[in-house]
Design a protein around this motif. Structure first.
Motif, PDB file in Angstrom:
ATOM      1  N   HIS A 128       1.155  -1.377   0.282  1.00 15.88           N
ATOM      2  CA  HIS A 128      -0.054  -0.131  -0.102  1.00 15.88           C
ATOM      3  C   HIS A 128       0.970   1.087   0.255  1.00 15.88           C
ATOM      4  O   HIS A 128       1.873   1.020   0.894  1.00 15.88           O
ATOM      5  N   ALA A 150      -7.520  16.201  -4.945  1.00 21.18           N
ATOM      6  CA  ALA A 150      -7.333  14.611  -3.525  1.00 21.18           C
ATOM      7  C   ALA A 150      -8.369  13.915  -3.748  1.00 21.18           C
ATOM      8  O   ALA A 150      -8.526  12.826  -4.057  1.00 21.18           O
ATOM      9  N   THR A 151      -9.796  14.215  -3.767  1.00 17.87           N
ATOM     10  CA  THR A 151     -10.829  13.781  -3.658  1.00 17.87           C
ATOM     11  C   THR A 151     -11.631  13.265  -4.229  1.00 17.87           C
ATOM     12  O   THR A 151     -11.814  12.042  -4.422  1.00 17.87           O
ATOM     13  N   ARG A 182      -9.414  10.234  -4.971  1.00 21.41           N
ATOM     14  CA  ARG A 182      -9.657   8.672  -3.495  1.00 21.41           C
ATOM     15  C   ARG A 182     -11.182   8.147  -4.918  1.00 21.41           C
ATOM     16  O   ARG A 182     -10.965   7.028  -4.091  1.00 21.41           O
ATOM     17  N   GLN A 183     -11.880   9.250  -4.867  1.00 28.00           N
ATOM     18  CA  GLN A 183     -12.986   8.808  -4.971  1.00 28.00           C
ATOM     19  C   GLN A 183     -13.074   8.104  -6.895  1.00 28.00           C
ATOM     20  O   GLN A 183     -13.056   6.451  -6.743  1.00 28.00           O
ATOM     21  N   ARG A 215     -10.895   6.209  -7.255  1.00 24.91           N
ATOM     22  CA  ARG A 215     -10.334   4.672  -7.129  1.00 24.91           C
ATOM     23  C   ARG A 215     -11.077   3.826  -6.580  1.00 24.91           C
ATOM     24  O   ARG A 215     -10.688   2.541  -6.399  1.00 24.91           O
ATOM     25  N   ALA A 216     -11.491   4.497  -5.991  1.00 21.69           N
ATOM     26  CA  ALA A 216     -12.359   3.566  -4.987  1.00 21.69           C
ATOM     27  C   ALA A 216     -13.261   2.024  -5.091  1.00 21.69           C
ATOM     28  O   ALA A 216     -13.957   2.072  -6.693  1.00 21.69           O
ATOM     29  N   THR A 269      -1.941   5.603 -11.525  1.00 25.26           N
ATOM     30  CA  THR A 269      -1.868   7.544 -11.515  1.00 25.26           C
ATOM     31  C   THR A 269      -0.087   7.898 -11.863  1.00 25.26           C
ATOM     32  O   THR A 269       0.164   7.690 -11.325  1.00 25.26           O
ATOM     33  N   LYS A 324       1.298  12.669  -1.402  1.00 25.74           N
ATOM     34  CA  LYS A 324      -0.286  12.635  -0.947  1.00 25.74           C
ATOM     35  C   LYS A 324      -1.567  12.153  -1.883  1.00 25.74           C
ATOM     36  O   LYS A 324      -1.671  12.330  -1.123  1.00 25.74           O
ATOM     37  N   ASP A 349      -0.669  10.268  -4.307  1.00 24.72           N
ATOM     38  CA  ASP A 349      -0.478   8.749  -4.675  1.00 24.72           C
ATOM     39  C   ASP A 349       0.105   8.733  -6.002  1.00 24.72           C
ATOM     40  O   ASP A 349      -0.697   8.083  -6.659  1.00 24.72           O
ATOM     41  N   ALA A 394     -10.868  17.450   0.506  1.00 27.38           N
ATOM     42  CA  ALA A 394      -9.281  16.004   1.316  1.00 27.38           C
ATOM     43  C   ALA A 394      -8.739  17.087   2.221  1.00 27.38           C
ATOM     44  O   ALA A 394      -7.768  17.965   2.530  1.00 27.38           O
TER      45      ALA A 394
END
Length: 602
Positions: free
Chosen positions: A6, A100-101, A104-105, A107-108, A115, A143, A145, A376
């Motif tokens: 991770h 960022a948000t 992340r959404q 990738r969920a 990336t 951050k 990723d 985020a």
């Protein structure tokens, strides 16, 4: 490197170009043994199931962030969106807290997600990042990723040594550490396949990197535009040479193939121009590649078919197209505008039998980094921490404007203002100064009437000025003959600038006609060139103010590199700040210039 660990534990990971383990070999052999019709799992290799033949891999990508951690101001913070009825509307977009948000959404629920970026992530950055040599942006990218990025031309703004520091960490060699914690550098590898050390002939950073997830592996080759020396100061590329993009990508695609990596993505800091400015324009409407033009088209047509997709940048445009490869087969080519306003969401269908990408099944779309999602919290904390350090410098008022002063158009109001500021400064250095010329690429943002923060409307802060002119170029004087001055104006639309003109912003007193119905150098109408109403005398000498980038022949203006009687002045941001301070007040703010010095015929 194994991509199964991770991301929070990636610090000090080793970016192995090729790694083979017994587990991967077993998985690969197992997949290869499956019959052509086999599909015994759900694609994730769950407990008690064999993996299916095809695995969807999510590739998220962005480009040309330029340190825009906070939402960009004005037009720089908007995108155009086509509506169902054919009209277009603008949407506010960008900001690392929102990026960022959104990432992340996206990738969920996606076990297989990587990336990537294509350079110019730093350089020409707003104050909150630029003041600290872009350490805040690298921290933010960690951050986010980010897994891998190519270099872009702006990664060389401060030279090879500084790029290496951004990769590996450490305190700045002259300014030291900006905080009580040593800068750790990038968690992701920068790739520079076509950037070679002049002495050794070898890439200065890794040419490629392989992403692995269980039995899936995809190679990434990173290159910047071959003409990087033409858009970066000479000091920034000293000791380096830049090779042809196609030649380099093809070379390393063969190397990856020999190592058993059949799925390959090129990360390329060069791009094109779509037929529409709207991010969701269908640029395949007129056939593969028909909706985009510029350098990327020829590059895409000549990059080996071994490469499965091209992720591009540099031009700050948005497109998601297919362009035929040398074998005549469509291949995805994408770009996500700039400043973190968009990201590209691509699905690569990995074939476990062949180890290659099933290109006919590739899907790609650009998505808006809208500001209607939660920020985020970790990114908000990062930005707040660096803003607190920058505040004593950034919040100082330097002037007042009566309305937004834009940096768009062939001749922009802000371009005129900056050229006038440099002309006024030139006259202080030498009263014989005749005019000033400013490169449009050196103007990074508009001046907005209502900006973020606590200052009143119309106040221009140092931070806003820094965002407009972040390069710390000096304003220099040099002598040019009238013939040379005419040639400079023609170089805006000829030579390397013939296909994509770079129209210089000019100081008050200089006027001419730009006839876009003509071609090449003839687009500048020689007989129309006037200085204070008088025709330019080819034999006379003119004292010209420019920044040091232009004075060195940058942006294809080779004739500016031939000036004489050079005089080096102070930095261009100080020149702009002093001009605003001297020529504006709360009671008498500066109005946007009329931008009527260049007559454009279309």
């Amino acid at each position: 490197m194994s991509a199964t660990s991770h991301r929070p534990h990636r610090r000090r990971r080793t970016y192995a170009l090729v790694a083979t383990t017994a587990a991967l070999a077993t998985a690969g052999a197992l997949a290869a043994a499956l019959p052509a019709t086999a599909s015994t799992g759900k694609g994730h290799g769950g407990h008690g199931h064999l993996p299916s033949r095809y695995q969807d891999v999510q590739l998220l990508s962005f480009n040309d962030l330029h340190g825009n951690l906070e939402p960009p101001a004005g037009s720089a913070g908007r995108v155009s969106e086509l509506q169902a009825d054919g009209t277009a509307k603008t949407v506010d977009a960008g900001g690392a807290e929102y990026l960022a948000t959104h990432l992340r959404q996206a990738r969920a629920g996606k076990e297989y997600s990587v990336t990537a970026a294509t350079g110019d992530l730093v350089g020409a950055s707003p104050l909150v990042s630029g003041l600290f040599k872009d350490e805040p942006t690298v921290e933010a990218l960690n951050k986010l990723d980010l897994d891998v990025s190519s270099v872009g031309n702006h990664e060389f703004d401060e030279g090879r040594q500084e790029l290496t520091r951004l990769q590996n960490g450490g305190c700045h060699p002259t300014e030291g550490c900006f905080t009580d914690k040593k800068f750790q550098g990038a968690d992701f590898p920068y790739l520079a396949a076509n950037t070679l050390d002049e002495k050794t002939g070898k890439p200065i950073l890794k040419p490629y990197w392989v992403w692995r997830k269980k039995d899936v592996k995809i190679g990434f080759i990173g290159v910047t535009l071959e003409d990087t020396p033409g858009v970066v100061s000479a000091d920034g590329v000293k000791g380096l040479k830049f090779k042809d993009e196609v030649e380099t990508i093809n070379k390393y695609a063969k190397e990856l193939q020999r190592q058993g990596v059949k799925s390959i993505v090129a990360l390329l800091h060069e791009g094109g121009t779509p037929a529409s400015p709207s991010y969701n324009y269908d640029c395949n409407a007129s056939g593969p590649g028909g909706g985009v033009s510029g350098p990327i088209v020829d590059i895409a047509k000549n990059v080996t078919p071994q490469v499965d997709a091209l992720v591009t940048g540099h031009t700050h445009n948005a497109y998601s197209c297919t362009i035929n490869d040398p074998a005549g087969n469509p291949r995805t080519v994408t770009s996500a505008a700039s400043f973190g306003r968009l990201f590209t969401d691509t699905t690569l269908k990995y074939d476990r039998y062949t180890g290659d990408i099933a290109r006919t099944a590739v899907k790609s779309t650009n998505r808006v980094v809208s500001r209607d999602v939660p920020k985020a919290p970790d990114m908000t904390q990062l930005i707040s921490r660096w803003n607190a350090l920058a505040a004593p410098v950034g919040n100082r008022p330097i002037g007042y404007v009566s309305a937004d002063i834009s940096n768009t158009g062939t001749e922009s109001p802000l371009g005129d203002l900056i050229a006038d500021a440099q002309f006024a400064y030139g006259r202080k250095l030498d009263p014989e100064t005749d005019l000033a010329l400013m490169n449009p690429g050196g103007i990074r943002a508009p001046l907005t009437y209502t900006a973020k923060g606590t200052e009143g409307d119309g106040v221009v802060t140092y931070a806003e000025g820094f965002t407009v002119q972040p390069f710390a170029n000096t304003v220099n004087l040099q002598n040019l003959t009238g013939a040379q001055l005419i040639q400079v104006l023609k170089e805006q639309v000829s030579g390397v600038n013939a296909a994509s003109p770079k129209v210089l912003q000019i100081s008050s007193g200089l006027t001419y006609t730009l006839d876009l119905t003509k071609s090449g150098a003839d687009r500048v109408v020689t007989d129309s060139i006037r200085l204070n109403g008088a025709a330019i005398d080819p034999a006379a000498s003119y004292r010209v103010a420019t920044n040091n980038f232009l004075a060195g022949g940058g942006d294809g203006f080779t004739t500016l590199g031939q000036g004489t009687n050079d005089l080096v002045g102070t930095d261009d941001l100080s020149v702009l700040a002093d001009y605003l301070t001297a020529n504006s007040s709360a009671a008498n703010p500066i109005a946007p210039p009329a931008a009527d010095r260049i007559t454009v015929v279309r």
